[in-house]
Design a protein around this motif. Structure first.
Motif, PDB file in Angstrom:
ATOM      1  N   PRO A 185      -7.018  19.050  -0.220  1.00  0.00           N
ATOM      2  CA  PRO A 185      -5.888  18.135  -0.020  1.00  0.00           C
ATOM      3  C   PRO A 185      -6.370  16.740   0.362  1.00  0.00           C
ATOM      4  CG  PRO A 185      -6.158  19.541   1.895  1.00  0.00           C
ATOM      5  CD  PRO A 185      -7.153  20.029   0.886  1.00  0.00           C
ATOM      6  N   VAL A 186      -5.751  15.729  -0.225  1.00  0.00           N
ATOM      7  CA  VAL A 186      -6.133  14.344   0.066  1.00  0.00           C
ATOM      8  C   VAL A 186      -4.880  13.481   0.195  1.00  0.00           C
ATOM      9  CG1 VAL A 186      -8.298  14.585  -1.226  1.00  0.00           C
ATOM     10  CG2 VAL A 186      -6.289  13.609  -2.352  1.00  0.00           C
ATOM     11  N   ILE A 187      -5.040  12.361   0.864  1.00  0.00           N
ATOM     12  CA  ILE A 187      -4.035  11.302   0.877  1.00  0.00           C
ATOM     13  C   ILE A 187      -4.639  10.145   0.089  1.00  0.00           C
ATOM     14  CG2 ILE A 187      -2.718   9.673   2.261  1.00  0.00           C
ATOM     15  CD1 ILE A 187      -1.782  12.497   2.648  1.00  0.00           C
ATOM     16  N   ILE A 188      -4.031   9.807  -1.047  1.00  0.00           N
ATOM     17  CA  ILE A 188      -4.540   8.730  -1.895  1.00  0.00           C
ATOM     18  C   ILE A 188      -3.902   7.419  -1.446  1.00  0.00           C
ATOM     19  CG2 ILE A 188      -4.785   7.858  -4.246  1.00  0.00           C
ATOM     20  CD1 ILE A 188      -4.310  10.769  -5.207  1.00  0.00           C
ATOM     21  N   ILE A 189      -4.730   6.473  -1.027  1.00  0.00           N
ATOM     22  CA  ILE A 189      -4.254   5.164  -0.573  1.00  0.00           C
ATOM     23  C   ILE A 189      -4.470   4.156  -1.698  1.00  0.00           C
ATOM     24  CG2 ILE A 189      -4.507   3.350   1.160  1.00  0.00           C
ATOM     25  CD1 ILE A 189      -5.647   5.481   3.045  1.00  0.00           C
ATOM     26  N   SER A 190      -3.379   3.579  -2.190  1.00  0.00           N
ATOM     27  CA  SER A 190      -3.473   2.669  -3.325  1.00  0.00           C
ATOM     28  C   SER A 190      -2.312   1.671  -3.296  1.00  0.00           C
ATOM     29  CB  SER A 190      -3.442   3.471  -4.628  1.00  0.00           C
ATOM     30  OG  SER A 190      -3.505   2.626  -5.744  1.00  0.00           O
ATOM     31  N   PRO A 191      -2.612   0.367  -3.575  1.00  0.00           N
ATOM     32  CA  PRO A 191      -3.951  -0.202  -3.780  1.00  0.00           C
ATOM     33  C   PRO A 191      -4.717  -0.281  -2.459  1.00  0.00           C
ATOM     34  CG  PRO A 191      -2.316  -1.937  -3.751  1.00  0.00           C
ATOM     35  CD  PRO A 191      -1.544  -0.650  -3.666  1.00  0.00           C
ATOM     36  N   CYS A 192      -6.031  -0.368  -2.579  1.00  0.00           N
ATOM     37  CA  CYS A 192      -6.878  -0.385  -1.380  1.00  0.00           C
ATOM     38  C   CYS A 192      -8.143  -1.188  -1.681  1.00  0.00           C
ATOM     39  CB  CYS A 192      -7.226   1.049  -0.981  1.00  0.00           C
ATOM     40  SG  CYS A 192      -8.194   1.182   0.531  1.00  0.00           S
ATOM     41  N   ASP A 193      -8.146  -2.467  -1.262  1.00  0.00           N
ATOM     42  CA  ASP A 193      -9.318  -3.302  -1.529  1.00  0.00           C
ATOM     43  C   ASP A 193     -10.456  -2.956  -0.578  1.00  0.00           C
ATOM     44  OD1 ASP A 193      -8.796  -4.544   0.922  1.00  0.00           O
ATOM     45  OD2 ASP A 193      -7.722  -6.216  -0.001  1.00  0.00           O
ATOM     46  N   ASP A 194     -11.612  -3.582  -0.766  1.00  0.00           N
ATOM     47  CA  ASP A 194     -12.807  -3.241   0.018  1.00  0.00           C
ATOM     48  C   ASP A 194     -12.618  -3.501   1.511  1.00  0.00           C
ATOM     49  OD1 ASP A 194     -14.009  -2.461  -2.288  1.00  0.00           O
ATOM     50  OD2 ASP A 194     -15.365  -4.175  -2.455  1.00  0.00           O
ATOM     51  N   ASP A 195     -11.947  -4.608   1.849  1.00  0.00           N
ATOM     52  CA  ASP A 195     -11.747  -4.929   3.264  1.00  0.00           C
ATOM     53  C   ASP A 195     -10.858  -3.891   3.935  1.00  0.00           C
ATOM     54  OD1 ASP A 195     -13.290  -7.239   3.170  1.00  0.00           O
ATOM     55  OD2 ASP A 195     -11.606  -8.461   2.494  1.00  0.00           O
ATOM     56  N   GLU A 250       0.825  -1.204   0.000  1.00  0.00           N
ATOM     57  CA  GLU A 250       0.000   0.000   0.000  1.00  0.00           C
ATOM     58  C   GLU A 250       0.865   1.263   0.000  1.00  0.00           C
ATOM     59  OE1 GLU A 250      -2.405   1.708   3.634  1.00  0.00           O
ATOM     60  OE2 GLU A 250      -3.402  -0.072   2.830  1.00  0.00           O
ATOM     61  N   LYS A 251       0.475   2.256  -0.817  1.00  0.00           N
ATOM     62  CA  LYS A 251       1.198   3.516  -0.903  1.00  0.00           C
ATOM     63  C   LYS A 251       0.274   4.672  -0.556  1.00  0.00           C
ATOM     64  CE  LYS A 251       4.328   1.873  -4.545  1.00  0.00           C
ATOM     65  NZ  LYS A 251       4.807   2.095  -5.935  1.00  0.00           N
ATOM     66  N   HIS A 252       0.846   5.702   0.068  1.00  0.00           N
ATOM     67  CA  HIS A 252       0.105   6.906   0.424  1.00  0.00           C
ATOM     68  C   HIS A 252       0.682   8.083  -0.352  1.00  0.00           C
ATOM     69  CE1 HIS A 252      -1.391   5.259   4.579  1.00  0.00           C
ATOM     70  NE2 HIS A 252      -1.470   4.361   3.603  1.00  0.00           N
ATOM     71  N   GLU A 253      -0.149   8.746  -1.121  1.00  0.00           N
ATOM     72  CA  GLU A 253       0.305   9.855  -1.959  1.00  0.00           C
ATOM     73  C   GLU A 253      -0.523  11.105  -1.670  1.00  0.00           C
ATOM     74  OE1 GLU A 253       0.273  11.160  -6.690  1.00  0.00           O
ATOM     75  OE2 GLU A 253      -0.202   9.100  -6.100  1.00  0.00           O
ATOM     76  N   TYR A 254       0.156  12.220  -1.389  1.00  0.00           N
ATOM     77  CA  TYR A 254      -0.527  13.488  -1.145  1.00  0.00           C
ATOM     78  C   TYR A 254      -0.849  14.163  -2.475  1.00  0.00           C
ATOM     79  CZ  TYR A 254      -1.348  18.293   0.395  1.00  0.00           C
ATOM     80  OH  TYR A 254      -1.902  19.530   0.612  1.00  0.00           O
ATOM     81  N   ALA A 255      -2.033  14.766  -2.569  1.00  0.00           N
ATOM     82  CA  ALA A 255      -2.422  15.457  -3.811  1.00  0.00           C
ATOM     83  C   ALA A 255      -3.516  16.476  -3.520  1.00  0.00           C
ATOM     84  CB  ALA A 255      -2.907  14.447  -4.855  1.00  0.00           C
ATOM     85  N   LEU A 256      -3.668  17.428  -4.446  1.00  0.00           N
ATOM     86  CA  LEU A 256      -4.797  18.350  -4.428  1.00  0.00           C
ATOM     87  C   LEU A 256      -5.778  17.873  -5.492  1.00  0.00           C
ATOM     88  CD1 LEU A 256      -3.181  21.906  -4.075  1.00  0.00           C
ATOM     89  CD2 LEU A 256      -4.645  20.737  -2.418  1.00  0.00           C
ATOM     90  N   VAL A 257      -7.024  17.645  -5.104  1.00  0.00           N
ATOM     91  CA  VAL A 257      -8.019  17.059  -6.012  1.00  0.00           C
ATOM     92  C   VAL A 257      -9.246  17.978  -6.079  1.00  0.00           C
ATOM     93  CG1 VAL A 257      -9.582  15.104  -6.349  1.00  0.00           C
ATOM     94  CG2 VAL A 257      -7.253  14.710  -5.530  1.00  0.00           C
ATOM     95  N   PRO A 258      -9.817  18.186  -7.267  1.00  0.00           N
ATOM     96  CA  PRO A 258     -11.061  18.970  -7.370  1.00  0.00           C
ATOM     97  C   PRO A 258     -12.149  18.371  -6.489  1.00  0.00           C
ATOM     98  CG  PRO A 258     -10.120  18.613  -9.534  1.00  0.00           C
ATOM     99  CD  PRO A 258      -9.327  17.758  -8.591  1.00  0.00           C
ATOM    100  N   VAL A 259     -12.831  19.217  -5.734  1.00  0.00           N
ATOM    101  CA  VAL A 259     -13.845  18.726  -4.810  1.00  0.00           C
ATOM    102  C   VAL A 259     -14.933  17.940  -5.541  1.00  0.00           C
ATOM    103  CG1 VAL A 259     -15.295  20.796  -4.894  1.00  0.00           C
ATOM    104  CG2 VAL A 259     -15.260  19.395  -2.824  1.00  0.00           C
ATOM    105  N   ASN A 260     -15.203  18.284  -6.804  1.00  0.00           N
ATOM    106  CA  ASN A 260     -16.227  17.583  -7.580  1.00  0.00           C
ATOM    107  C   ASN A 260     -15.770  16.203  -8.043  1.00  0.00           C
ATOM    108  OD1 ASN A 260     -18.048  19.723  -7.350  1.00  0.00           O
ATOM    109  ND2 ASN A 260     -17.261  20.741  -9.184  1.00  0.00           N
TER     110      ASN A 260
END
Length: 318
Positions: A104-114, A5-15
């Motif tokens: 601002p968000v932290i993108i967690i990937s890969p990230c399965d349902d569990d 699992e990796k954590h990546e910081y990013a700015l993402v459009p609220v929509n």
């Protein structure tokens, strides 16, 4: 958590932030689709003090804590694991202030349902005000997610893990997981401690737990009764008898009026009998054993005497 699992910081459009959408698994491995999470905020409630404090903070200082998200099925879109309230507030503020169009968000990937269900619970449970319904849903989700991920320890260990995170007893963790078997309407009644016009709990947690073991078709019948009759309440004893009845009636459906009428009659008769037993028990406890020693005394005189004797005993024991 997943090892790669990796954590990546990013700015993402609220929509581009959408509700979580995934799958839960019960103890038998059956799939249940889920949308959103227990902490989902559909609309901003102006009367929510905690939400208003958060809004004031974001408006003045921006989003200090990034949202937790995972990649959605659509490119450049992300599912929210934690931060529905922050997202909703930024969405409202962005209408008049373009500074809030990106969050601002932290993108967690890969990230399965569990993994996602575990993150949703552990990250959101730190909030100061969490309803019983939120607690039941989130606790049940985390427990099931850990179980489905193939945790090798015994069942107690899984419950212990969740209990340490949420501050609940292991037994409570398992009970809340079982309650997820209830249809949404019944779960809402349990989780909101809904009462009828007489102030009686419509469906106590223990009664809900008992009924959660009923087959799906029968549960839909019971659920229909609760939806149609907003004054309907069901005690633990009624739930036990109802579960026993439903096990005898394989294949109950909502369209089978005869069965529904039979269930209504069973509920009514059980409630009447409970009141009769309670009345007899009260009379027995109050008077049956002491009447031989208080001949000729009224109930009020007996009550006064009892209080006097208790007070004498209290003084003697000091």
């Amino acid at each position: 958590m997943m090892s790669d699992e990796k954590h990546e910081y990013a700015l993402v459009p609220v929509n581009n932030l959408v509700p979580f959408s995934g799958t839960l698994y019960d103890e038998n491995g059956n799939e249940t689709p889920v949308f959103g999470n227990p902490f989902f905020v559909a609309e901003i409630d102006s009367g929510d003090k905690e939400l208003n404090r958060l809004r004031a903070s974001i408006e003045q200082e921006g989003v200090l804590t990034p949202l937790l998200v995972r990649p959605a099925w659509q490119e450049n879109f992300y599912e929210i694991l934690s931060g529905y309230r922050r997202k909703k507030i930024c969405e409202e503020l962005a209408k008049t202030n373009p500074e809030f169009q990106n969050v601002p968000v932290i993108i967690i990937s890969p990230c399965d349902d569990d993994t996602a269900n575990s993150i949703i619970t552990s990250s959101n449970v730190q909030r100061r005000e969490i309803s019983l319904l939120d607690t039941i849903k989130s606790c049940g989700r985390m427990y099931r997610a850990l179980r489905h991920r193939g945790k090798k320890d015994e069942e107690e260990s899984t419950a212990d893990t969740v209990s340490r995170i949420l501050g609940l007893k292991p037994r409570t963790v398992r009970r809340y997981s079982q309650l997820l078997e209830l249809p949404d309407e019944m779960l809402s009644i349990v989780g909101n401690k809904a009462k009828n016009a007489e102030g009686v709990l419509r469906l106590p947690i223990k009664a809900g737990e008992i009924l959660s073991g009923v087959n799906k078709e029968a549960l839909e019948v019971i659920n229909a009764l609760f939806v149609c009759d907003t004054d309907l309440s069901m005690s633990i004893e009624q739930a036990k008898k109802l579960r026993k009845f439903c096990k005898k009636k394989n294949g109950i459906s909502v369209d089978d009026i005869d069965d529904i009428d039979e269930i209504k009659e069973l509920i009514w008769n059980t409630a009447v009998n409970e009141r009769k037993v309670a009345a007899k028990r009260k009379i027995s406890l109050d008077y049956a054993r002491i009447n031989p020693y208080c001949k000729g005394m009224t109930a009020q005189e007996i009550e006064v005497l009892i209080y006097e004797l208790i007070e004498q005993w209290r003084r003697a024991s000091e």
